[in-house]
Design an enzyme around this catalytic site. Structure first.
Site, mmCIF file in Angstrom:
data_model
loop_
_atom_site.group_PDB
_atom_site.id
_atom_site.type_symbol
_atom_site.label_atom_id
_atom_site.label_comp_id
_atom_site.label_asym_id
_atom_site.label_seq_id
_atom_site.Cartn_x
_atom_site.Cartn_y
_atom_site.Cartn_z
ATOM 1 N N SER A 33 0.822 -1.214 0.000
ATOM 2 C CA SER A 33 0.000 0.000 0.000
ATOM 3 C C SER A 33 0.852 1.258 0.000
ATOM 4 O O SER A 33 0.337 2.346 -0.238
ATOM 5 C CB SER A 33 -0.935 0.002 1.205
ATOM 6 O OG SER A 33 -0.217 -0.272 2.376
ATOM 7 N N HIS A 77 -1.883 -2.367 -6.516
ATOM 8 C CA HIS A 77 -2.454 -2.023 -5.214
ATOM 9 C C HIS A 77 -3.982 -2.065 -5.265
ATOM 10 O O HIS A 77 -4.621 -1.170 -5.831
ATOM 11 C CB HIS A 77 -1.948 -0.630 -4.793
ATOM 12 C CG HIS A 77 -2.434 -0.207 -3.451
ATOM 13 N ND1 HIS A 77 -2.649 1.101 -3.116
ATOM 14 C CD2 HIS A 77 -2.756 -0.933 -2.343
ATOM 15 C CE1 HIS A 77 -3.080 1.164 -1.871
ATOM 16 N NE2 HIS A 77 -3.156 -0.052 -1.381
ATOM 17 N N GLU A 125 -4.469 0.594 -8.217
ATOM 18 C CA GLU A 125 -3.337 1.466 -8.563
ATOM 19 C C GLU A 125 -2.271 0.562 -9.159
ATOM 20 O O GLU A 125 -1.846 -0.398 -8.508
ATOM 21 C CB GLU A 125 -2.750 2.111 -7.301
ATOM 22 C CG GLU A 125 -3.422 3.367 -6.848
ATOM 23 C CD GLU A 125 -2.644 4.043 -5.703
ATOM 24 O OE1 GLU A 125 -2.279 5.212 -5.861
ATOM 25 O OE2 GLU A 125 -2.442 3.411 -4.656
ATOM 26 N N ASN A 169 -2.921 6.327 -0.823
ATOM 27 C CA ASN A 169 -2.623 6.537 0.593
ATOM 28 C C ASN A 169 -1.964 7.878 0.889
ATOM 29 O O ASN A 169 -1.994 8.343 2.022
ATOM 30 C CB ASN A 169 -1.793 5.376 1.130
ATOM 31 C CG ASN A 169 -2.700 4.201 1.420
ATOM 32 O OD1 ASN A 169 -3.798 4.380 1.936
ATOM 33 N ND2 ASN A 169 -2.268 3.012 1.058
HETATM 34 N N1 CAA Z 1 -16.106 -8.564 1.006
HETATM 35 C C1 CAA Z 1 -16.838 -8.739 -0.111
HETATM 36 N N2 CAA Z 1 -17.958 -8.026 -0.389
HETATM 37 C C2 CAA Z 1 -18.359 -7.114 0.518
HETATM 38 C C3 CAA Z 1 -17.648 -6.882 1.713
HETATM 39 C C4 CAA Z 1 -16.480 -7.656 1.948
HETATM 40 N N3 CAA Z 1 -15.724 -7.486 3.035
HETATM 41 N N4 CAA Z 1 -18.275 -5.908 2.404
HETATM 42 C C5 CAA Z 1 -19.342 -5.533 1.672
HETATM 43 N N5 CAA Z 1 -19.389 -6.262 0.531
HETATM 44 C C6 CAA Z 1 -20.374 -6.140 -0.544
HETATM 45 C C7 CAA Z 1 -21.765 -6.504 -0.089
HETATM 46 O O1 CAA Z 1 -22.010 -7.890 -0.245
HETATM 47 C C8 CAA Z 1 -22.626 -5.694 -1.048
HETATM 48 O O2 CAA Z 1 -22.676 -6.369 -2.307
HETATM 49 P P1 CAA Z 1 -23.919 -6.160 -3.328
HETATM 50 O O3 CAA Z 1 -23.821 -4.766 -3.857
HETATM 51 O O4 CAA Z 1 -23.654 -7.200 -4.359
HETATM 52 O O5 CAA Z 1 -25.169 -6.391 -2.540
HETATM 53 C C9 CAA Z 1 -21.802 -4.402 -1.244
HETATM 54 O O6 CAA Z 1 -20.460 -4.761 -0.907
HETATM 55 C C10 CAA Z 1 -22.274 -3.287 -0.348
HETATM 56 O O7 CAA Z 1 -22.221 -3.756 0.996
HETATM 57 P P2 CAA Z 1 -23.268 -3.395 2.143
HETATM 58 O O8 CAA Z 1 -24.580 -3.039 1.510
HETATM 59 O O9 CAA Z 1 -23.244 -4.465 3.165
HETATM 60 O O10 CAA Z 1 -22.610 -2.160 2.876
HETATM 61 P P3 CAA Z 1 -22.230 -0.746 2.338
HETATM 62 O O11 CAA Z 1 -23.132 -0.278 1.265
HETATM 63 O O12 CAA Z 1 -22.045 0.053 3.561
HETATM 64 O O13 CAA Z 1 -20.796 -0.980 1.650
HETATM 65 C C11 CAA Z 1 -18.471 -0.896 1.739
HETATM 66 C C12 CAA Z 1 -19.721 -1.521 2.333
HETATM 67 C C13 CAA Z 1 -18.348 -1.293 0.267
HETATM 68 C C14 CAA Z 1 -17.299 -1.481 2.512
HETATM 69 C C15 CAA Z 1 -18.578 0.671 1.869
HETATM 70 O O14 CAA Z 1 -18.817 1.009 3.196
HETATM 71 C C16 CAA Z 1 -17.335 1.372 1.411
HETATM 72 O O15 CAA Z 1 -17.135 1.590 0.220
HETATM 73 N N6 CAA Z 1 -16.487 1.770 2.363
HETATM 74 C C17 CAA Z 1 -15.212 2.441 2.063
HETATM 75 C C18 CAA Z 1 -14.197 1.409 1.697
HETATM 76 C C19 CAA Z 1 -12.891 2.020 1.356
HETATM 77 O O16 CAA Z 1 -12.677 3.225 1.390
HETATM 78 N N7 CAA Z 1 -11.945 1.151 1.012
HETATM 79 C C20 CAA Z 1 -10.597 1.571 0.740
HETATM 80 C C21 CAA Z 1 -9.807 1.410 1.985
HETATM 81 S S1 CAA Z 1 -8.166 1.946 1.743
HETATM 82 C C22 CAA Z 1 -7.396 0.668 1.091
HETATM 83 O O17 CAA Z 1 -7.879 -0.418 0.951
HETATM 84 C C23 CAA Z 1 -6.015 0.933 0.665
HETATM 85 C C24 CAA Z 1 -4.973 0.831 1.659
HETATM 86 O O18 CAA Z 1 -3.853 0.613 1.242
HETATM 87 C C25 CAA Z 1 -5.151 1.068 3.088
#
Ligand code: CAA
Length: 284
Positions: free
Chosen positions: A120, A141, A153, A191
């Site tokens: 990351s 990434h 990325e 990040n």
């Molecule tokens: N694994 C697989 N699928 C998942 C999941 C998981 N852990 N969590 C949620 N989903 C799926 C659900 O099954 C649902 O699928 P459908 O559309 O097919 O029904 C969809 O995602 C939406 O989930 P929910 O309705 O349960 O919940 P939500 O609408 O609140 O979405 C979320 C959950 C997608 C996590 C949303 O909250 C989100 O986008 N959060 C921000 C995530 C983010 O910013 N990620 C980047 C982090 S930084 C990073 O990763 C980089 C790094 O280097 C640190």
């Protein structure tokens, strides 16, 4: 260069998600980790995700089975390296561990294999330098949760060849992702932008400006973020957030990236977010 055989090293949340989307893209996938229970947990995670898609009518039972049939698990690095076109490393964010893994991969993988890291924020150029094939080393990434988030990325190290970049970009598209080309500087883009925002949100709590819930509400309701920054920090892992801030701080030597003392304190206390049951919120 056509990538058909992919191995993923590290069967955690990121590695298992990457193995899933690679198998969904039609690749033969080997998922590797050091212990049988780790690969079994990773595979169970994939099965759970696919079953949920079947229940929602987004995937047929037959397609689920053929995706699972394309995934093999192993704890033997040499086996994962056999005839592999692309090796994706998703082990712990630690430079010493990653460089040791890349030394071994370079030794065991065929000459044509591309070595990608899901790091990351660690420098791809430095990881590539421990191999004899720096032109075939690249950053891939993925974002968490991998099956959901559209971005990959794709990070060019100093020596990464155009041919390798194009092959990886093409595969990312086949995985249903949107690849974005980024050069190799600390934190890349995702990040470098995200973590200072999270760190600043932690400062707001540290300085008593607002509670974690209030900070998150502001960003959710005011900026339409799906998760507030502190909920997101707990989701990513506070140890990972601290590690990335340290990488930015050290890499740029600029005080604007100094990690908030409250973040350090939480990590020292073992409050790592969701995975430890406690971070800015409690998950017990
Ligand atoms: N694994 C697989 N699928 C998942 C999941 C998981 N852990 N969590 C949620 N989903 C799926 C659900 O099954 C649902 O699928 P459908 O559309 O097919 O029904 C969809 O995602 C939406 O989930 P929910 O309705 O349960 O919940 P939500 O609408 O609140 O979405 C979320 C959950 C997608 C996590 C949303 O909250 C989100 O986008 N959060 C921000 C995530 C983010 O910013 N990620 C980047 C982090 S930084 C990073 O990763 C980089 C790094 O280097 C640190």
């Amino acid at each position: 260069m056509n990538i058909r055989k992919v191995s993923v090293i590290g069967a955690g949340q990121m590695g298992s998600g990457i193995a899933q989307v690679a198998a969904q893209a039609g690749c033969e996938v080997t998922l590797l980790d050091t212990k049988v229970e780790f690969v079994e947990k990773g595979l169970a995670n994939i099965q759970k995700n696919l079953t949920r898609s079947v229940e929602k009518g987004k995937l047929s039972e037959q397609d689920k089975q053929s995706i699972l049939d394309r995934i093999t698990t192993t704890t033997e690095m040499k086996q994962a390296c056999e005839e592999v076109d692309l090796m994706i490393e998703a082990v712990i964010e630690n430079m010493e561990v990653k460089t040791e893994v890349f030394r071994q991969l370079d030794q065991y993988c065929p000459a044509h294999t591309i070595l990608a890291s899901n790091t990351s924020s660690l420098p791809i150029t430095e990881i590539a330098a421990v191999t004899k094939r720096p032109e075939q080393v690249i950053g891939m990434h993925f974002m968490n949760p991998v099956p959901v988030m559209k971005l990959v990325e794709v990070i060019r190290g100093l020596a990464t060849s155009d041919k390798v970049y194009q092959a990886v970009e093409q595969l990312a598209r086949e995985m249903g992702k949107n690849p974005v080309e980024v050069n190799d500087y600390p934190g890349f883009v995702a990040n470098r932008v995200l973590m200072p925002m999270i760190n600043e949100a932690i400062y707001a709590v540290y300085e008593g400006v607002a509670t974690p819930q209030a900070v998150d509400d502001v960003m959710k309701m005011g900026m339409n973020h799906p998760m507030g920054p502190l909920t997101l920090a707990d989701f990513i892992g506070l140890d990972t957030c601290l590690y990335i801030m340290e990488t930015l701080y050290e890499g740029f030597g600029d005080s604007k990236y100094r990690p908030c003392p409250l973040l350090r304190k939480y990590v020292k206390a073992g409050w790592l977010g969701r995975k430890s049951g406690r971070g800015f919120y409690s998950y017990e």
